[in-house]
Design a protein around this motif. Structure first.
Motif, PDB file in Angstrom:
ATOM      1  N   UNK A 236       0.819  -1.215   0.000  1.00 27.72           N
ATOM      2  CA  UNK A 236       0.000   0.000   0.000  1.00 27.72           C
ATOM      3  C   UNK A 236       0.860   1.276   0.000  1.00 27.72           C
ATOM      4  N   UNK A 237       2.007   1.220   0.660  1.00 35.19           N
ATOM      5  CA  UNK A 237       2.848   2.412   0.734  1.00 35.19           C
ATOM      6  C   UNK A 237       3.577   2.677  -0.581  1.00 35.19           C
ATOM      7  N   UNK A 238       3.997   1.612  -1.267  1.00 30.95           N
ATOM      8  CA  UNK A 238       4.771   1.802  -2.500  1.00 30.95           C
ATOM      9  C   UNK A 238       3.847   1.940  -3.710  1.00 30.95           C
ATOM     10  N   UNK A 239       2.891   1.020  -3.820  1.00 27.73           N
ATOM     11  CA  UNK A 239       2.071   1.018  -5.035  1.00 27.73           C
ATOM     12  C   UNK A 239       0.947   2.040  -4.979  1.00 27.73           C
ATOM     13  N   UNK A 240       0.480   2.343  -3.759  1.00 27.47           N
ATOM     14  CA  UNK A 240      -0.668   3.258  -3.664  1.00 27.47           C
ATOM     15  C   UNK A 240      -0.289   4.570  -2.972  1.00 27.47           C
ATOM     16  N   UNK A 241       1.005   4.716  -2.656  1.00 26.84           N
ATOM     17  CA  UNK A 241       1.496   5.922  -1.961  1.00 26.84           C
ATOM     18  C   UNK A 241       0.698   6.260  -0.705  1.00 26.84           C
ATOM     19  N   UNK A 242       0.267   5.246   0.021  1.00 24.27           N
ATOM     20  CA  UNK A 242      -0.530   5.506   1.224  1.00 24.27           C
ATOM     21  C   UNK A 242       0.350   5.609   2.468  1.00 24.27           C
ATOM     22  N   UNK A 243      -0.202   6.260   3.485  1.00 19.32           N
ATOM     23  CA  UNK A 243       0.458   6.278   4.791  1.00 19.32           C
ATOM     24  C   UNK A 243      -0.078   5.114   5.601  1.00 19.32           C
ATOM     25  N   UNK A 244       0.803   4.168   5.876  1.00 15.51           N
ATOM     26  CA  UNK A 244       0.370   2.935   6.515  1.00 15.51           C
ATOM     27  C   UNK A 244       0.941   2.864   7.928  1.00 15.51           C
ATOM     28  N   UNK A 245       0.089   2.504   8.862  1.00 17.27           N
ATOM     29  CA  UNK A 245       0.521   2.330  10.241  1.00 17.27           C
ATOM     30  C   UNK A 245       0.465   0.843  10.568  1.00 17.27           C
ATOM     31  N   UNK A 246       1.593   0.274  10.994  1.00 17.46           N
ATOM     32  CA  UNK A 246       1.634  -1.148  11.317  1.00 17.46           C
ATOM     33  C   UNK A 246       1.729  -1.300  12.834  1.00 17.46           C
ATOM     34  N   UNK A 247       0.823  -2.100  13.388  1.00 20.65           N
ATOM     35  CA  UNK A 247       0.835  -2.341  14.837  1.00 20.65           C
ATOM     36  C   UNK A 247       1.331  -3.764  15.075  1.00 20.65           C
ATOM     37  N   UNK A 248       2.386  -3.924  15.849  1.00 15.48           N
ATOM     38  CA  UNK A 248       2.920  -5.264  16.122  1.00 15.48           C
ATOM     39  C   UNK A 248       2.858  -5.530  17.621  1.00 15.48           C
ATOM     40  N   UNK A 249       2.033  -6.503  17.988  1.00 15.31           N
ATOM     41  CA  UNK A 249       1.907  -6.808  19.403  1.00 15.31           C
ATOM     42  C   UNK A 249       1.776  -8.316  19.571  1.00 15.31           C
ATOM     43  N   UNK A 250       2.588  -8.957  20.303  1.00 18.36           N
ATOM     44  CA  UNK A 250       3.570  -8.485  21.245  1.00 18.36           C
ATOM     45  C   UNK A 250       4.928  -8.992  20.754  1.00 18.36           C
ATOM     46  N   UNK A 251       5.860  -8.082  20.505  1.00 16.30           N
ATOM     47  CA  UNK A 251       7.146  -8.466  19.932  1.00 16.30           C
ATOM     48  C   UNK A 251       7.978  -9.329  20.886  1.00 16.30           C
ATOM     49  N   UNK A 252       7.672  -9.275  22.180  1.00 14.88           N
ATOM     50  CA  UNK A 252       8.387 -10.147  23.113  1.00 14.88           C
ATOM     51  C   UNK A 252       8.046 -11.607  22.823  1.00 14.88           C
ATOM     52  N   UNK A 253       6.764 -11.848  22.481  1.00 12.26           N
ATOM     53  CA  UNK A 253       6.358 -13.218  22.166  1.00 12.26           C
ATOM     54  C   UNK A 253       6.937 -13.653  20.823  1.00 12.26           C
ATOM     55  N   UNK A 254       7.126 -12.693  19.921  1.00 11.84           N
ATOM     56  CA  UNK A 254       7.808 -13.001  18.655  1.00 11.84           C
ATOM     57  C   UNK A 254       9.239 -13.463  18.945  1.00 11.84           C
ATOM     58  N   UNK A 255       9.950 -12.692  19.771  1.00 12.08           N
ATOM     59  CA  UNK A 255      11.345 -13.030  20.086  1.00 12.08           C
ATOM     60  C   UNK A 255      11.421 -14.362  20.825  1.00 12.08           C
TER      61      UNK A 255
END
Ligand SMILES: Nc1ncnc2c1ncn2[C@@H]1O[C@H](COP(=O)(O)OP(=O)(O)O)[C@@H](O)[C@H]1O
Ligand SMILES: [Mg+2]
Lengths: 590, 441
Positions: free
Chosen positions: B226-245
């Motif tokens: 969306x940011x590259x092809x549609x030039x949109x402002x995209x907000x990404x929420x990542x929860x919970x990165x501790x569980x990812x790690x």
């Protein structure tokens, strides 16, 4: 015939290659992967296999893929056009790459092959020359870029041909040299050098002693760096390592700045890309970018190239040093380079040292730091590479391998304190914990007593002493309570706070305060020491804090004003009045 | 994901560990996807013709004669406008009962942006929360986590920030979140009428932990589209990165890698940086901003996960319960937005930086005064004033339930300065006091 091989194993970016001929340690090779060539470096050799670290993602790579070996180690291409460039860790020109995203195998030439440079010979036919001798020069931005006898040349040569002044391209032959056996060697304006080998064409490397002005008060005054000196900045995240390095790169009194952005944030490099072409270099009136070269291998770029990036940067710095220039090399962060070594060492299942870092980490770090230095060139000129690296200790704990190894290698220690950063006392350098070994060099003391003032070093020691006493008294006050200690304790503490707020703290984002010339530093230090040596009359401890706050406030307003301007003088007068309110008449000499 | 006719089926597995299985196969690409008895797996190691596969959902019950099919590509996601409003699992498969997305297939975890093509972030993100806008201003293209103990309302605060941020798309990457939290996000987004701006990739506590490893790349690849092809402002929420790690450490542990600090893999820094560095301001106007959550254990930020995160992200927002006022605040000491200087005093009023710093310094003085009380000492007049200031400051500016304009935040700070301090005690530049401080009084 060049050695070739085939991929037989892949573990992340460690690739095992079965080879059909000789290979050497650190040799560069290319993997022929789906129409692109992936660059890699040999890091271990077994009986029939070479272990190579690939400077790219190995996604999609298959066994059986052919590999070609080049017969040489990782080399930098050295010649006019390096200044103002943005390179990746392997010296590919980032601006020449296509598209918004980095593509695998898009390896661009670091220099402009078709550009004409106006060459002026410095040597003439018949001259005896050797490695590093200056044959001619071209003007690069504002630097007289010397064209030198290639650093790989051994022995004595005679110049048998040299071109006349005029426009030449970097690959044109500008001179022919004859060696002792009578063989001719054509020389162009570029040469290649293996980045992991130090360039040693100088005569000797004396102890460095010339003060290098940075405009940062706590460094110049308390923990000075010198031309050809080494220093490191350890600190937990957010304590100001990068802001400090950026300030150094903007303000330091050097001919050229080489910035190695090693495994840190891309946006921090973007800040330099955006600002440096706009900002003025106060020394030359030109743009800052004209004296800067950036090696950007940010944290999302290939891990293996991170290690290469600091060596590429050092090689470029040494090359310009051989031209008799004063280079400042900054690397942020050397811990990321150590981590890259750790990742590979773990993948090769080597016996791990402390915190799983490779056993030889201390040796690698000290070898690297030892490449900095002030040198006397063989033609009587001097040059220097000053190196300051940041260290990012895990958990902010300075008892970890990278910090400990670096502490042994670097002469200046700039400890950033979490407490100071938390209370926004920037730059957060702890002036008591930090040190500069150069402050003890008689050559340095001699140099600054002439260049700055005869009592400069005494003043520094006195100010430092006041900080130490302030800290001790503060602890006493905390233990015994405000009214449990004599009033003088409050006075001693607040005098040290004056030094802290007015000299140590400096607003990197204020136009005027950001950089303080040494004469101004000296003026303000004298001023603060006078206050320090003045006895004040206080009836009650509660008077001490507001009184000194007033003093600090006026002194800070002076810091924010143009030196010796009307405004500056107005605040100075105001300060005098405040001091006179409570000063005991005679000034005590400590 | 279906197998096609020409794909070879392997039926002999040599070795099985908790997370991986190894078999002899040729022509296999590194990081290629495979199916092991219909479970998704990925190539993690090739030694000669011995290929090791990481089975995302674990190897329980996998027999040595399981059917293994290599899919010929790295993990993929189909991208198109149809993603909007949809919920997916870690593999990018719909979990909302809707149809498969019709779109261009892209490999997730793609290449990095050339640093010279990045633009410097410069657009302020207003959230109404003074602990953020005044003290730790956010900018598009920034990456920043909330650092919070598990009992803090981090998901609520993050969701509130996201909804106020005026992004074109909000992409949620949920890793190991509870089903309740998943439903919380779903309801909140639906009720806010924002659902068509939202895309979610969710791995809940009910799913195998190793699957989580795909979630951030899924979310960020969709964001790049969306940011590259549609030039949109995209907000990404990542929860919970501790569980990812944690999932990273499970994998590296099962593959017998030498752990470094806190049992985390030695590559943790690079692994996290590759994700967070996807935050970017593109030259053509699109942007990716990442707001993440890193849960702490007992506020310990020296643990390898928050420590490495702090070294990578552009600051952190530290949530803490302020007992004096009984509210959750954004702690001004441990919080930081590294990009704030790109906008404060430039996109906001010129007195913003100094007012912000002065208030925090005075708040620090109040903390010292508190220590004095704890040690049984009397307070000076100044101490008492700082303590009163601190209470007002926490209530009116630091608490997360604030929703005001930035100018109002700055004016509020001036009002509190005037109430408790002389200009000298604030240490603000005289000309700013003259210009802004006086008007409030
Ligand atoms: N000299 C300074 N003056 C004002 N603010 C500073 C200064 N040094 C650091 N800071 C603040 O601290 C933040 C973190 O600094 P940075 O150098 O990026 O830390 P590190 O590199 O140690 O992680 C900056 O974004 C800035 O807000
Ligand atoms: Mg930094």
């Amino acid at each position: 015939m060049a050695t070739t091989g085939k991929v037989v194993g892949i573990i992340s970016n460690l690739v095992v290659v079965k080879v059909n001929g000789p290979v050497s340690q650190n040799e560069i090779c290319y993997i022929d992967h789906e129409a692109v060539k992936l660059m890699a470096e040999v890091i271990r050799i077994g009986s029939e296999n070479a272990y190579i670290q690939v400077f790219e993602s190995t996604r999609g790579l298959k066994t059986g893929t052919p590999v070609e070996f080049t017969g040489h180690m990782l080399e930098a291409i050295l010649g006019p056009g390096i200044l103002s460039k943005n390179f990746d860790g392997l010296q590919h020109d980032l601006d020449k790459m296509e598209g918004v995203f980095l593509q695998k195998g898009d390896y661009t030439h670091p220099l402009e092959v078709d550009k004409n440079w106006s060459f002026k010979p410095l040597a003439k036919v018949g001259d005896e020359v050797e490695t590093g001798s200056w044959l001619g020069e071209v003007t690069e931005n504002w630097i007289a870029h010397k064209i030198m006898v290639p650093f790989t040349s051994k022995g004595d040569f005679k110049v048998t041909k040299i071109v006349a002044s005029g426009d030449y391209k970097i690959e044109d032959t500008i001179a022919v040299l004859e060696d002792a056996e009578g063989n001719n060697h054509p020389v162009s304006m570029i040469q290649k050098w293996p980045v992991k080998v130090p360039i040693k064409t100088y005569k000797n490397k004396p102890r460095p002693a010339k003060f290098l002005e940075t405009g940062i008060r706590v460094i110049d005054s308390f923990t000075p760096i010198v031309e050809g000196g080494t220093g490191f900045i350890p600190g937990p995240f957010g304590t100001g390592k990068t802001v400090l390095q950026h300030a150094l790169s903007k303000q330091a009194d050097a001919d050229m700045i080489v910035v190695a952005a090693c495994g840190e944030r891309a946006n921090e490099v973007v800040e330099i890309f955006a600002e440096f072409p706009e900002l003025d270099d106060p020394r030359t009136g030109r743009k800052l970018m004209e004296r800067t070269t950036i090696i950007a291998n940010t944290s999302n770029m290939p891990v293996a190239a991170r290690e290469a990036s600091v060596y590429t940067a050092m090689t470029i710095a040494e090359y310009y040093r051989s031209m008799g220039l004063k280079i400042l090399l900054l690397a942020d962060s050397t811990s990321r380079w150590a981590q890259a070594l750790r990742e590979m060492s773990n993948r090769m299942e080597e016996l791990p040292g402390p915190d799983a870092f490779p056993m030889d980490l201390p040796a690698i770090i000290s070898n690297f730091y030892s490449r900095a230095g002030f040198v006397n060139l063989k033609n009587g000129e001097t040059g220097s590479v000053t190196f300051i690296g940041t260290v990012s200790p895990a958990g902010g704990n300075l008892k970890e391998p990278v910090t400990e190894a670096t502490k042994k290698a670097a002469r200046c220690f700039y400890a950033l304190s979490q407490n100071r950063a938390d209370s926004k006392r920037y730059p957060a350098i702890d002036a008591v914990e930090s040190y500069s070994k150069y402050l003890e060099y008689p050559e340095y003391i001699d140099y600054v007593s002439k260049a700055i003032s005869p009592n400069w070093v005494d003043n520094i020691l006195q100010a430092r002493n006041s900080l130490v006493r302030g800290r001790e008294t503060y602890e006493q006050i905390n233990i015994l309570g405000d009214d449990g200690v004599p009033i003088e304790y409050h006075e001693i503490f607040w005098k040290s706070e004056v030094i802290d707020f007015v000299i140590l703290q400096q607003d990197a984002f204020d136009k005027i305060d950001a950089s303080t010339p040494i004469n101004r530093q000296q003026y303000m230090l004298e001023k603060v020491l006078t206050i320090n040596n003045t006895r004040f009359n206080f009836e009650h401890f509660e008077e001490v804090n507001p009184y000194f706050k007033k003093i600090i406030n006026v002194l800070k307003q002076m810091n924010y004003s143009e030196f010796e301007s009307e405004q500056f003088k107005k605040f100075e007068k105001e300060l005098e009045e405040i001091i006179n309110e409570k000063a005991v008449v005679e000034t005590e000499q400590l | 994901m279906e197998t096609t006719a020409f794909q070879k089926i392997h039926t002999k597995i040599d070795q099985i560990t908790k997370a991986t299985c190894s078999l002899h196969a040729t022509g296999v690409g590194n990081e290629e996807m495979a199916l092991v008895n219909d479970r998704l797996a990925q190539v993690v190691k090739i030694e000669g013709d011995l290929v090791t596969l990481q089975v995302f959902s674990g190897t329980e019950g996998i027999p040595t004669n399981a059917e293994v099919v290599f899919l010929g590509h790295a993990p993929q996601l189909a991208v198109s406008d149809e993603l909007a409003g949809r919920f997916f699992n870690a593999y990018g498969q719909p979990i909302d009962g809707g149809p498969e997305v019709d779109g261009k297939l892209i490999e997730i975890g793609g290449p990095s942006v050339n640093p010279v093509r990045r633009k410097q972030p410069s657009e302020l993100i207003a959230t109404g929360i003074a602990g953020i806008d005044l003290n730790n201003t956010l900018v598009t293209g920034q990456k920043i986590p909330f650092f919070a103990d598990p009992d803090q309302p981090y998901n609520q605060v993050m969701a509130m920030v996201a909804l106020r941020a005026k992004a074109d798309k909000i992409i949620l990457g949920g890793m190991g979140i509870t089903n309740d939290d998943y439903l919380f996000f779903k309801n909140l987004f639906e009720n806010a009428g924002a659902i068509d701006r939202i895309i979610s990739f969710v791995n809940t506590t009910e799913n195998p932990p190793v699957e989580r490893l795909l979630v951030p790349d899924m979310a960020l690849s969709a964001a790049e589209y969306f940011a590259v092809e549609k030039n949109q402002n995209v907000l990404v929420l990542l929860t919970d990165m501790t569980l990812y790690a944690d999932a990273l450490s499970i994998v590296s542990n099962r593959m017998d890698q030498i752990p470094s600090k806190d049992s985390m893999p030695g590559s943790l820094y690079s692994d996290l940086a590759k994700l967070y560095e996807k935050a970017v301001q593109f030259p053509d106007g699109g942007s990716i901003t990442i707001i993440a959550v890193t849960t702490l254990s007992g506020g310990d930020i020296t643990h390898a996960i928050p420590d490495n995160t702090g070294y990578i992200t552009e600051g952190q927002l530290f949530l803490r319960k302020e007992t004096d006022i009984g509210k959750v605040i954004i702690d001004p000491f441990r919080s930081l937005s590294r990009l704030k200087q790109l906008v404060i005093g430039k996109k906001t009023r010129e007195d913003h930086p100094q007012v912000m710093n002065a208030a925090i310094r005075l708040y620090a003085d109040a903390a010292n005064a508190k220590t004095k009380i704890e040690n049984g000492f009397d307070l000076t007049d100044y101490d008492k004033r700082t303590m009163s200031f601190a209470k007002d400051y926490a209530n009116e500016l630091l608490a997360i339930d604030i929703n005001i304009e930035i100018d109002t935040m700055i004016d509020t700070a001036w009002r509190l300065f005037d109430k408790y301090f002389s200009p000298a005690e604030t240490g603000i530049k005289a000309e700013l006091v003259e210009k802004y401080g006086k008007q409030i009084v």
